[in-house]
Design a protein around this motif. Sequence first.
Motif, short mmCIF file in Angstrom:
data_model
loop_
_atom_site.label_atom_id
_atom_site.label_comp_id
_atom_site.label_asym_id
_atom_site.label_seq_id
_atom_site.Cartn_x
_atom_site.Cartn_y
_atom_site.Cartn_z
N VAL A 10 0.99 7.05 -33.40
CA VAL A 10 1.21 6.58 -34.68
C VAL A 10 -0.11 6.34 -35.38
O VAL A 10 -1.09 5.91 -34.78
CB VAL A 10 1.95 5.36 -34.87
N LEU A 11 -0.27 6.56 -36.73
CA LEU A 11 -1.64 6.16 -37.27
C LEU A 11 -1.35 5.44 -38.58
O LEU A 11 -0.43 5.63 -39.35
CB LEU A 11 -2.25 7.77 -37.69
N TYR A 12 -2.20 4.22 -38.59
CA TYR A 12 -1.62 3.42 -39.73
C TYR A 12 -2.58 3.55 -40.95
O TYR A 12 -3.46 4.37 -40.85
CB TYR A 12 -2.02 1.89 -39.17
N THR A 13 -2.22 2.97 -41.85
CA THR A 13 -2.83 3.35 -43.38
C THR A 13 -4.26 2.77 -43.12
O THR A 13 -5.16 3.42 -44.12
CB THR A 13 -2.05 2.42 -44.42
N ASP A 14 -4.62 1.66 -42.25
CA ASP A 14 -6.08 1.47 -42.35
C ASP A 14 -7.07 2.36 -41.38
O ASP A 14 -7.92 2.18 -41.41
CB ASP A 14 -6.23 0.30 -41.82
N GLY A 15 -6.35 3.41 -40.85
CA GLY A 15 -7.10 4.39 -40.25
C GLY A 15 -7.04 4.20 -38.56
O GLY A 15 -7.70 4.90 -37.67
N SER A 16 -6.19 3.17 -38.13
CA SER A 16 -6.26 2.84 -36.98
C SER A 16 -4.92 3.55 -36.16
O SER A 16 -4.11 3.77 -36.68
CB SER A 16 -6.29 1.28 -36.82
N PHE A 17 -5.28 3.77 -34.78
CA PHE A 17 -4.22 4.46 -33.91
C PHE A 17 -3.50 3.42 -32.82
O PHE A 17 -3.96 2.39 -32.76
CB PHE A 17 -4.71 5.59 -33.14
N GLU A 18 -2.28 3.86 -32.67
CA GLU A 18 -1.28 2.94 -31.76
C GLU A 18 -0.79 4.12 -30.78
O GLU A 18 -0.14 4.86 -31.50
CB GLU A 18 -0.71 2.10 -32.36
N VAL A 19 -0.48 3.98 -29.72
CA VAL A 19 0.30 4.65 -28.75
C VAL A 19 1.33 4.03 -28.52
O VAL A 19 1.47 2.91 -27.56
CB VAL A 19 -0.62 5.30 -27.56
N ILE A 20 2.69 4.39 -28.99
CA ILE A 20 3.85 3.56 -28.59
C ILE A 20 4.52 4.48 -27.04
O ILE A 20 4.72 5.71 -27.20
CB ILE A 20 5.16 4.02 -29.80
N PRO A 21 4.44 3.37 -26.09
CA PRO A 21 4.89 4.00 -24.82
C PRO A 21 6.33 4.41 -24.91
O PRO A 21 6.98 4.13 -25.54
CB PRO A 21 4.84 2.72 -23.82
N PRO A 22 6.60 5.52 -23.91
CA PRO A 22 7.90 6.27 -23.94
C PRO A 22 8.93 5.20 -23.55
O PRO A 22 8.50 4.15 -22.61
CB PRO A 22 7.58 7.36 -22.87
N ILE A 23 10.22 5.41 -23.91
CA ILE A 23 11.27 4.53 -23.64
C ILE A 23 11.59 4.82 -22.16
O ILE A 23 11.89 6.02 -21.86
CB ILE A 23 12.36 4.46 -24.42
N GLU A 24 11.73 3.89 -21.17
CA GLU A 24 12.27 4.22 -19.88
C GLU A 24 13.61 4.47 -19.67
O GLU A 24 14.47 3.88 -20.53
CB GLU A 24 11.77 2.83 -18.94
#
Length: 457
Positions: A443-457
Motif C-alpha cells: 500500500v502507498l500512503y498520500t505522504d509517499g511512504s509504503f507499507e507491506v500488509i502481511p498476508p492473512i494466515e
Amino acid sequence: MSVSKLAGALLLTLGFGIAQAQETGRLAVIEELPMTAVGQHSPAVSSNGAWCAYLRYAVHGQGDLSQDLYVRSMDGSTERRITNSSLVYHPTWRNEMGRIVCVAVPQRVSAERRPGLYQVDPSGQTEPILIQGFARGDIPFAPVVSPDGEKLVYLHYTNDRSRPTDMAVFVLNLKTMRLLGELPQPKDGFRISEASGPWWQSPRHIRVLGERATEDGLETSIYEADINGGDWRKVYTLKNAPGACSFAFSLSTGRLAWLQDSVDVGRQDLIIADKDGKDGQRVTTIMRPYKHLPRPFANDIQWMPDGRALVVTSGANLMLLRFGKPGEGGIDASKANMLRIYNALMQYAYDHGGQLPHWDHNPEAHGVPGRDPWFWITALGDTYLPGGEALHCALDPRNRNQVPSSYLFNRGLAGRIFDNEAQKRNLIILEEAQTWHDQGRLVLYTDGSFEVIPPIE
C-alpha cells in the motif's frame, strides 16, 4: 527585421484584419508564431550510469524552433541546461574525459563558432571546444564515441563525386584529433538509412542500418565494417520490422534494441533481439516521439551501462525501462510502478487546481460519479502516464484486457486537494488489488511512504 519593426508590422496587419472582420463578421488567423515548445529526446547515458544527456525543444529568437542540450542525474536530483544559443543534435559521451560530444549549429556563426562537432563540459563551467568545423549549411550527423574512447565516427556526405547525395561513415582519432577519412563504399550498393544513427559493436567494429533496392522491394539490413580496414558485410536482414529506427546496442549483455511501427496508431513497439538483430521480441509499446524539427538518424533509445535497463523517448518525455524475467524484482518492481502512478497523480493535481482526478473533471469520458472505479486511468492517460506499463504488476495473473490495473486508487480522494491530503498520516492513496508477494500486499500512503500488509494466515 528588428523587434520594433516586426511588432509594428504585426500591429498594422492585425489592424487590417480587424477592420476586415468588422465588414465580414469573421476573423482569420494571419500568422502563427510558436511561444513554447515541449519534448525531450535523444538520450545519451554516461558510462557510470549516473548521468543522462538529452535534447529538449525550445523557442529562440523570433519564434524560431530550436533544441538545447541538457544534463540530468539519473536519480533526478540535478538537472541543468548546457546550451541556449545553438541548435544541437546527437549527444554522445566521451566517457574517459567525462565530456559530451555533439553536433551544434551556433545562432551566430563566426570563425571561432562554426557549425560542427563540439566537446561540451556537462557542468557548463567551461566553454565548448570545437573538435571539427564545417561550412554553414553543411553539418555532420550522428557522432558516436567508441567504447574505448579512442575513436569517433560520424555520418556525412561522401567525398565520392559519383554519388554526392550518399552518406558515408567518417572516422576521427580523438587522441590526435586527426580525421582518418571515410570508410569504403559498400560493394553491394546499400545506402545508409536515415532511420538510425550508427552503433559500436566493439572498439573497432561499427554497424549501421542500410537500405538496398531489390526485386522484392526495399530491403533493410544491418551492416558492419572494421574501422581499421576492410569492406562492409551484411549481418542480418530484418523481417517484419516496419519503420525500424533508433538502434542501440548493449556491450554488457549483447542485446540490440530498436523501435518500430506499432499496430496502434501513434505508438511504436520496443523490440529487443540478440546482437545481430535476430530473435527479436516485442517488449512493450510507447508513444511515438514528438518531432517538432526534422531529426534524421534518430537516437531515441539508450542502454544503461549494465544492460538491464534503457532510456527511451515516449511522446514528449524520457522514460527509464528496467528489464528482467517475469516476477523478477518482486515487491521492488511494484513499488517503482506505484511511485510512477503517484507522481502522475500529483502532476495531474498540479495541472487541475490542486485536485486529484474526479469524475466531474470530464463527465463525458469518466461517466457517472462513483460508477467507474478505473476513471482515474482515463484521466491520467498518456499525458501523465506514458505507455501505461506502470499500471500492472508482473505477478498479477489476471487478463490485462479485462483488468485495467493491478492497483486501486482510493476513490474517497477523488477531487481532493493533493497537498492537503499529503500532510495526513496513514491515508492510503494506492494499493495492490490482491496479494501477489510472499511478503504481503503493498500500500502507498498520500505522504509517499509504503507499507507491506502481511498476508492473512
